[in-house]
Every structure is written in structure tokens, then in C-alpha cells.
Design a protein around this motif. Structure first.
Motif, PDB file in Angstrom:
ATOM      1  N   VAL A   1      54.439  30.561 -23.892  1.00 56.26           N
ATOM      2  CA  VAL A   1      53.638  31.377 -22.972  1.00 56.26           C
ATOM      3  C   VAL A   1      54.244  31.344 -21.574  1.00 56.26           C
ATOM      4  N   ALA A   2      54.559  30.142 -21.077  1.00 54.66           N
ATOM      5  CA  ALA A   2      55.115  30.001 -19.725  1.00 54.66           C
ATOM      6  C   ALA A   2      56.477  30.684 -19.623  1.00 54.66           C
ATOM      7  N   GLU A   3      57.314  30.507 -20.628  1.00 57.09           N
ATOM      8  CA  GLU A   3      58.643  31.121 -20.616  1.00 57.09           C
ATOM      9  C   GLU A   3      58.534  32.646 -20.630  1.00 57.09           C
ATOM     10  N   THR A   4      57.632  33.167 -21.447  1.00 59.59           N
ATOM     11  CA  THR A   4      57.436  34.618 -21.531  1.00 59.59           C
ATOM     12  C   THR A   4      56.893  35.165 -20.217  1.00 59.59           C
ATOM     13  N   MET A   5      55.940  34.458 -19.636  1.00 55.21           N
ATOM     14  CA  MET A   5      55.387  34.900 -18.353  1.00 55.21           C
ATOM     15  C   MET A   5      56.477  34.961 -17.289  1.00 55.21           C
ATOM     16  N   ALA A   6      57.339  33.954 -17.252  1.00 51.31           N
ATOM     17  CA  ALA A   6      58.424  33.924 -16.266  1.00 51.31           C
ATOM     18  C   ALA A   6      59.424  35.050 -16.524  1.00 51.31           C
ATOM     19  N   ALA A   7      59.828  35.206 -17.774  1.00 55.03           N
ATOM     20  CA  ALA A   7      60.833  36.216 -18.111  1.00 55.03           C
ATOM     21  C   ALA A   7      60.335  37.636 -17.839  1.00 55.03           C
TER      22      ALA A   7
ATOM     23  N   PHE B   1      44.887  32.480 -18.326  1.00 55.08           N
ATOM     24  CA  PHE B   1      45.937  31.528 -17.994  1.00 55.08           C
ATOM     25  C   PHE B   1      46.839  32.193 -16.958  1.00 55.08           C
ATOM     26  N   THR B   2      46.970  31.563 -15.791  1.00 57.60           N
ATOM     27  CA  THR B   2      47.735  32.135 -14.692  1.00 57.60           C
ATOM     28  C   THR B   2      48.954  31.280 -14.366  1.00 57.60           C
ATOM     29  N   THR B   3      49.770  31.789 -13.473  1.00 60.08           N
ATOM     30  CA  THR B   3      50.929  31.012 -13.024  1.00 60.08           C
ATOM     31  C   THR B   3      50.480  29.713 -12.363  1.00 60.08           C
TER      32      THR B   3
ATOM     33  N   PRO C   1      46.670  44.569 -20.608  1.00 63.78           N
ATOM     34  CA  PRO C   1      46.990  43.195 -20.201  1.00 63.78           C
ATOM     35  C   PRO C   1      47.655  42.427 -21.343  1.00 63.78           C
ATOM     36  N   TRP C   2      48.465  41.444 -20.968  1.00 62.02           N
ATOM     37  CA  TRP C   2      49.136  40.629 -21.967  1.00 62.02           C
ATOM     38  C   TRP C   2      48.129  39.631 -22.519  1.00 62.02           C
TER      39      TRP C   2
END
Length: 128
Positions: free
Chosen positions: A82-88, A109-111, A70-71
Motif C-alpha cells: 500500500v505504501a509503495e503504491t501510494m508513493a509511486a 489510510f493517509t500518508t 478514489p483508490w
């Protein structure tokens, strides 16, 4: 972020994992083996296995359905990064840990958490 998340052992059944998720109103469980983080299990993972013909989730273990490696991010990580990495990377969950390489889980931390943060930011901008 969901602090102090519920976890599950990799040798537990998917039926138990689904019950734990339902009881605690969560969609993701960090997976532990001997106290060490080895994966993350989502309600989607369970649903995919459950949809297979002839599969009984009372007989399938978490390690057979979880996402391995897991990340993880440190608690002091920048939210925008974090949000940018999750999206990318199309990651739905980040496991928040005490420090780099740590297995001490502080949160998940989830979407959905990211969207709530965006909503708060947008609300703040609308009132200016």
C-alpha cells in the motif's frame, strides 16, 4: 488508519465539508452518493476552490471539487505494498474497504498514517 471515517454526501457544500473536517480533526472525507463511494475530498481540494476569485464555498458542492474514483484497498492488504503504491502513484489517501469492489468503508489510510507506521518501525529497529 483512521477507522470508521466520517463521510460526506456529494451534494453537500464545501463549507459543510470544511466544518466537518475541522470538527473531527481530519483532512480527508470519503464522498458518498446514495450510499456508494464516488470520491474523496481533501482539505487541499477545498482550499484550491476557496482560492478562486469570486467563489463562495457555501454554494459549491462536494462533487464539484472531489477526486473521483478514489483508490480503494482491502483491509487485509499488505502495508508495504500500500505504501509503495501510494508513493509511486503519488496518492495521498487510500480508502480501506471490506472487500474488493465493496462500498463498505472501514477506514482511511493517509500518508500521515504511513509515516507513523514508518516511525514505529524505525523505533523498533533502533531498540534492537
Amino acid at each position: 488508519m483512521t477507522p470508521q471515517p466520517h463521510t460526506i454526501g456529494d451534494d453537500q457544500t464545501l463549507a459543510l465539508a470544511r466544518e466537518r473536517m475541522h470538527d473531527h480533526g481530519v483532512r480527508h472525507l470519503p464522498v458518498l452518493h446514495g450510499g456508494y463511494l464516488v470520491g474523496v475530498l481533501s482539505s487541499r481540494d477545498i482550499a484550491l476552490v476557496e482560492a478562486l476569485p469570486g467563489v463562495d464555498i457555501t454554494e459549491v458542492t462536494v462533487d464539484e471539487a472531489m477526486s473521483e474514483e478514489p483508490w480503494t484497498v482491502e483491509a487485509n492488504a499488505n502495508l508495504s505494498w500500500v505504501a509503495e503504491t501510494m508513493a509511486a502513484r503519488r496518492i495521498g489517501t487510500a480508502i480501506i474497504v471490506e472487500g474488493e469492489g465493496s462500498d463498505q468503508i472501514l477506514g482511511v489510510f493517509t500518508t500521515t498514517d504511513a509515516l507513523l507506521a514508518l516511525a514505529k518501525l524505525a523505533e523498533g529497529l533502533a531498540t534492537e
